[in-house]
Design a protein around this motif. Structure first.
Motif, PDB file in Angstrom:
ATOM      1  N   LEU A  36     123.846  26.720 -37.830  1.00  0.00           N
ATOM      2  CA  LEU A  36     123.832  26.159 -39.232  1.00  0.00           C
ATOM      3  C   LEU A  36     123.527  25.291 -40.144  1.00  0.00           C
ATOM      4  O   LEU A  36     123.021  25.233 -41.206  1.00  0.00           O
ATOM      5  N   ALA A  37     124.373  23.789 -39.813  1.00  0.00           N
ATOM      6  CA  ALA A  37     123.987  22.769 -40.759  1.00  0.00           C
ATOM      7  C   ALA A  37     122.870  22.176 -41.032  1.00  0.00           C
ATOM      8  O   ALA A  37     121.549  22.899 -40.222  1.00  0.00           O
ATOM      9  N   ASN A  38     122.517  21.656 -42.251  1.00  0.00           N
ATOM     10  CA  ASN A  38     120.785  21.118 -42.825  1.00  0.00           C
ATOM     11  C   ASN A  38     121.317  19.935 -42.304  1.00  0.00           C
ATOM     12  O   ASN A  38     119.266  19.315 -42.131  1.00  0.00           O
ATOM     13  N   SER A  39     122.132  19.181 -40.951  1.00  0.00           N
ATOM     14  CA  SER A  39     121.521  17.898 -41.267  1.00  0.00           C
ATOM     15  C   SER A  39     121.236  18.182 -39.839  1.00  0.00           C
ATOM     16  O   SER A  39     121.588  18.309 -39.151  1.00  0.00           O
ATOM     17  N   ALA A  40     119.921  17.632 -39.697  1.00  0.00           N
ATOM     18  CA  ALA A  40     118.818  17.758 -38.020  1.00  0.00           C
ATOM     19  C   ALA A  40     120.149  17.164 -37.349  1.00  0.00           C
ATOM     20  O   ALA A  40     119.829  16.911 -36.319  1.00  0.00           O
ATOM     21  N   VAL A  41     120.961  15.756 -37.874  1.00  0.00           N
ATOM     22  CA  VAL A  41     121.010  15.112 -36.837  1.00  0.00           C
ATOM     23  C   VAL A  41     122.556  15.724 -35.928  1.00  0.00           C
ATOM     24  O   VAL A  41     123.019  15.570 -35.051  1.00  0.00           O
ATOM     25  N   ALA A  46     125.181  19.480 -31.626  1.00  0.00           N
ATOM     26  CA  ALA A  46     125.730  19.635 -31.203  1.00  0.00           C
ATOM     27  C   ALA A  46     124.572  20.727 -30.113  1.00  0.00           C
ATOM     28  O   ALA A  46     125.030  21.119 -29.372  1.00  0.00           O
ATOM     29  N   HIS A  47     122.813  20.785 -29.796  1.00  0.00           N
ATOM     30  CA  HIS A  47     122.027  21.159 -29.197  1.00  0.00           C
ATOM     31  C   HIS A  47     121.978  20.515 -27.841  1.00  0.00           C
ATOM     32  O   HIS A  47     122.625  21.131 -27.088  1.00  0.00           O
TER      33      HIS A  47
END
Length: 58
Positions: A36-41, A46-47
């Motif tokens: 659920l991170a706001n950081s796209a990186v 993780a993805h």
């Protein structure tokens, strides 16, 4: 001749509780922090890691 090399570690209830809480917090961070991170990186890392292990996520 059979050789048996066994060892036993006895942990107190307090030590087990501390280890359990630590594992719970680490797991919660990995699931919610990366998922659920706001950081796209962080999210993309993780993805991509999930895909590299062959785990489908969508």
């Amino acid at each position: 001749m059979a050789v048996s090399n066994t060892s036993s570690i006895t942990l107190s209830a307090n030590d087990r509780l501390v280890a359990g809480v630590f594992a719970l917090l680490l797991g919660a961070f990995l699931v919610f922090g990366a998922g659920l991170a706001n950081s796209a990186v962080l999210h993309d890392t993780a993805h991509d890691t999930r895909h590299s292990y062959g785990f489908p996520c969508h």
